[in-house]
Write a protein that holds these residues in place. Sequence first.
Motif, PDB file in Angstrom:
ATOM      1  N   THR A   1       0.747  -1.114  -0.095  1.00  0.00           N
ATOM      2  CA  THR A   1      -0.128  -0.141   0.043  1.00  0.00           C
ATOM      3  C   THR A   1       0.676   1.165   0.128  1.00  0.00           C
ATOM      4  N   ASN A   2       0.887   2.219  -1.027  1.00  0.00           N
ATOM      5  CA  ASN A   2       1.359   3.402  -0.916  1.00  0.00           C
ATOM      6  C   ASN A   2       0.343   4.224  -0.234  1.00  0.00           C
ATOM      7  N   MET A   3       1.136   4.787   1.074  1.00  0.00           N
ATOM      8  CA  MET A   3       0.473   5.882   1.707  1.00  0.00           C
ATOM      9  C   MET A   3       0.492   7.194   1.394  1.00  0.00           C
ATOM     10  N   GLY A   4       1.186   7.552   0.385  1.00  0.00           N
ATOM     11  CA  GLY A   4       1.204   8.913  -0.434  1.00  0.00           C
ATOM     12  C   GLY A   4      -0.184   8.872  -1.260  1.00  0.00           C
ATOM     13  N   ARG A   5      -0.861   7.612  -1.592  1.00  0.00           N
ATOM     14  CA  ARG A   5      -1.813   7.730  -2.493  1.00  0.00           C
ATOM     15  C   ARG A   5      -2.977   7.231  -2.021  1.00  0.00           C
ATOM     16  N   GLU A   6      -2.876   6.224  -1.240  1.00  0.00           N
ATOM     17  CA  GLU A   6      -4.245   5.650  -0.491  1.00  0.00           C
ATOM     18  C   GLU A   6      -4.715   6.264   0.602  1.00  0.00           C
ATOM     19  N   LYS A   7      -5.736   6.733   0.681  1.00  0.00           N
ATOM     20  CA  LYS A   7      -6.415   7.597   1.780  1.00  0.00           C
ATOM     21  C   LYS A   7      -7.235   6.647   2.690  1.00  0.00           C
ATOM     22  N   GLU A   8      -7.410   5.283   2.225  1.00  0.00           N
ATOM     23  CA  GLU A   8      -7.869   4.383   3.273  1.00  0.00           C
ATOM     24  C   GLU A   8      -6.830   3.186   3.113  1.00  0.00           C
ATOM     25  N   PRO A   9      -5.834   3.255   3.942  1.00  0.00           N
ATOM     26  CA  PRO A   9      -4.729   2.114   3.691  1.00  0.00           C
ATOM     27  C   PRO A   9      -5.324   0.654   4.212  1.00  0.00           C
ATOM     28  N   PHE A  10      -6.301   0.961   5.405  1.00  0.00           N
ATOM     29  CA  PHE A  10      -6.844  -0.558   5.694  1.00  0.00           C
ATOM     30  C   PHE A  10      -7.605  -1.115   4.912  1.00  0.00           C
TER      31      PHE A  10
ATOM     32  N   THR B   1       7.240  -0.028   7.999  1.00  0.00           N
ATOM     33  CA  THR B   1       7.033   1.106   7.206  1.00  0.00           C
ATOM     34  C   THR B   1       7.201   0.595   5.782  1.00  0.00           C
ATOM     35  N   TRP B   2       6.850   1.698   4.801  1.00  0.00           N
ATOM     36  CA  TRP B   2       7.252   1.685   3.313  1.00  0.00           C
ATOM     37  C   TRP B   2       8.091   2.921   3.270  1.00  0.00           C
ATOM     38  N   ASN B   3       7.886   3.828   2.143  1.00  0.00           N
ATOM     39  CA  ASN B   3       8.502   5.124   2.099  1.00  0.00           C
ATOM     40  C   ASN B   3       8.060   6.393   2.834  1.00  0.00           C
ATOM     41  N   PHE B   4       7.029   6.201   3.607  1.00  0.00           N
ATOM     42  CA  PHE B   4       6.335   7.323   4.456  1.00  0.00           C
ATOM     43  C   PHE B   4       6.355   7.054   5.856  1.00  0.00           C
ATOM     44  N   PRO B   5       6.533   8.128   6.513  1.00  0.00           N
ATOM     45  CA  PRO B   5       6.163   8.051   8.356  1.00  0.00           C
ATOM     46  C   PRO B   5       4.897   7.399   8.387  1.00  0.00           C
ATOM     47  N   ASN B   6       4.572   6.708   9.347  1.00  0.00           N
ATOM     48  CA  ASN B   6       3.502   6.478   9.687  1.00  0.00           C
ATOM     49  C   ASN B   6       3.285   6.119  11.282  1.00  0.00           C
ATOM     50  N   GLU B   7       2.224   5.601  11.852  1.00  0.00           N
ATOM     51  CA  GLU B   7       2.160   5.450  13.501  1.00  0.00           C
ATOM     52  C   GLU B   7       3.093   4.553  14.023  1.00  0.00           C
ATOM     53  N   LEU B   8       3.882   3.903  13.274  1.00  0.00           N
ATOM     54  CA  LEU B   8       4.864   3.191  13.780  1.00  0.00           C
ATOM     55  C   LEU B   8       6.461   3.545  13.818  1.00  0.00           C
ATOM     56  N   GLY B   9       6.583   4.319  12.754  1.00  0.00           N
ATOM     57  CA  GLY B   9       7.996   4.618  12.754  1.00  0.00           C
ATOM     58  C   GLY B   9       8.115   5.629  11.414  1.00  0.00           C
ATOM     59  N   TYR B  10       9.678   5.284  10.715  1.00  0.00           N
ATOM     60  CA  TYR B  10       9.714   6.249   9.896  1.00  0.00           C
ATOM     61  C   TYR B  10      10.824   5.676   8.904  1.00  0.00           C
ATOM     62  N   PRO B  11      10.927   5.755   7.553  1.00  0.00           N
ATOM     63  CA  PRO B  11      11.575   5.565   6.631  1.00  0.00           C
ATOM     64  C   PRO B  11      13.029   6.339   6.631  1.00  0.00           C
ATOM     65  N   ASN B  12      14.128   5.739   6.071  1.00  0.00           N
ATOM     66  CA  ASN B  12      15.271   6.899   5.766  1.00  0.00           C
ATOM     67  C   ASN B  12      14.568   7.784   4.808  1.00  0.00           C
ATOM     68  N   ARG B  13      15.101   9.121   4.879  1.00  0.00           N
ATOM     69  CA  ARG B  13      14.933  10.304   4.146  1.00  0.00           C
ATOM     70  C   ARG B  13      15.301  10.120   2.712  1.00  0.00           C
ATOM     71  N   VAL B  14      14.134  10.352   1.798  1.00  0.00           N
ATOM     72  CA  VAL B  14      14.167  10.269   0.362  1.00  0.00           C
ATOM     73  C   VAL B  14      14.597  11.673  -0.169  1.00  0.00           C
ATOM     74  N   ILE B  15      15.761  11.725  -1.034  1.00  0.00           N
ATOM     75  CA  ILE B  15      15.848  12.994  -1.672  1.00  0.00           C
ATOM     76  C   ILE B  15      15.008  13.287  -2.950  1.00  0.00           C
ATOM     77  N   LEU B  16      14.255  14.404  -2.597  1.00  0.00           N
ATOM     78  CA  LEU B  16      13.235  14.554  -3.994  1.00  0.00           C
ATOM     79  C   LEU B  16      13.916  15.381  -4.998  1.00  0.00           C
ATOM     80  N   GLU B  17      15.029  16.169  -4.858  1.00  0.00           N
ATOM     81  CA  GLU B  17      15.522  16.990  -5.968  1.00  0.00           C
ATOM     82  C   GLU B  17      17.223  16.748  -6.065  1.00  0.00           C
ATOM     83  N   GLY B  18      17.390  17.402  -7.440  1.00  0.00           N
ATOM     84  CA  GLY B  18      18.801  17.279  -7.700  1.00  0.00           C
ATOM     85  C   GLY B  18      19.136  16.089  -8.268  1.00  0.00           C
ATOM     86  N   PRO B  19      20.833  15.903  -8.375  1.00  0.00           N
ATOM     87  CA  PRO B  19      21.156  14.807  -9.027  1.00  0.00           C
ATOM     88  C   PRO B  19      21.231  13.416  -8.422  1.00  0.00           C
TER      89      PRO B  19
END
Length: 331
Positions: free
Chosen positions: A52-61, A133-151
Amino acid sequence: MKVVDMHCDTIAEIYEDHRLGGNANIRRNHLHMDLERMKAGDYGLQNFALYTNMGREKEPFLHTMELLDTFYQEMEAHQDLIGIVRCYRDIEENWKAGKMSAMLTIEEGGACQGSLAALRDFYRLGVRMMTLTWNFPNELGYPNRVILEGPEAGMAKPDEENGLTETGIAFVEEMERLGMMIDISHLNDAGIWDVFRHTKKPFVASHSNARALCGHARNLTDEMIRALAERGGVAGINYCAAFLGSWEKGEPKRSLISDMAAHMKHMKMVGGIGCIGLGSDFDGIMSELEMDGPDKLPHLEEAMRREGFTTSEIEAVFHGNVLRVYREILG
């Protein structure tokens, strides 16, 4: 040689195909993974993730429950070839019956929306492994930070500050009690060390490689590999080029079997042969693959032999190490 693979995203791809009006199925399809190619590759067991992609799905359960329904429909329709695993004995019984085995997993602990009741219900429905987790923070913890811009866009940087939340700690303790395997792939560095602190039994990184060979923060440091080995856990080699070191100017190149063997050699040197398994990430990979399906696993066996791995070591990586953990955790 029997293959046990700790991670693929095939169910999510089949679900999406059906949502768009297609008729893909698990027996034979246009994806990386299907039962006919698994049988050709001598697969014994495949973990099927509900992603489940938490950045896209509004009802993950709800979304995860719909994926679970897709999984069960596919398993029921093709039970002549594959059987579902809820305990270790199911693996043995499926193999005696000439069937492959399917283990149900969740990729994104946010599917539970912080509810231990939801976690226990997923267990009752057959889920036997979950990434926190996947690639987004949630109620349990955090992923490592993803760089969004640049090389380095798309790459991740280690987060050594934000550990598991109180809810995350409660989850790993409950997962250990239930016999649901904790999967630290996608979890940040601080969270991984919290899992070590708050558990006693082995756990896995279902699809993560060695950071010393590929600096992407989705991979494990040598210290993590060593600690995982000492705990009796296993890391599954991920076939995605981005995590193997095949990067050119921030863009993934072709995933190469030789790179997979190189990560295995490094992990063997750091933690011993017992901490290495397979975690293909089939159907979750965008880059071109040299080994593009489960029927191609004999090519990896050949590459490992060329690199000096013995038959017993290859057997350990292909199935023995993961089955040892499953036997201990699943009961």
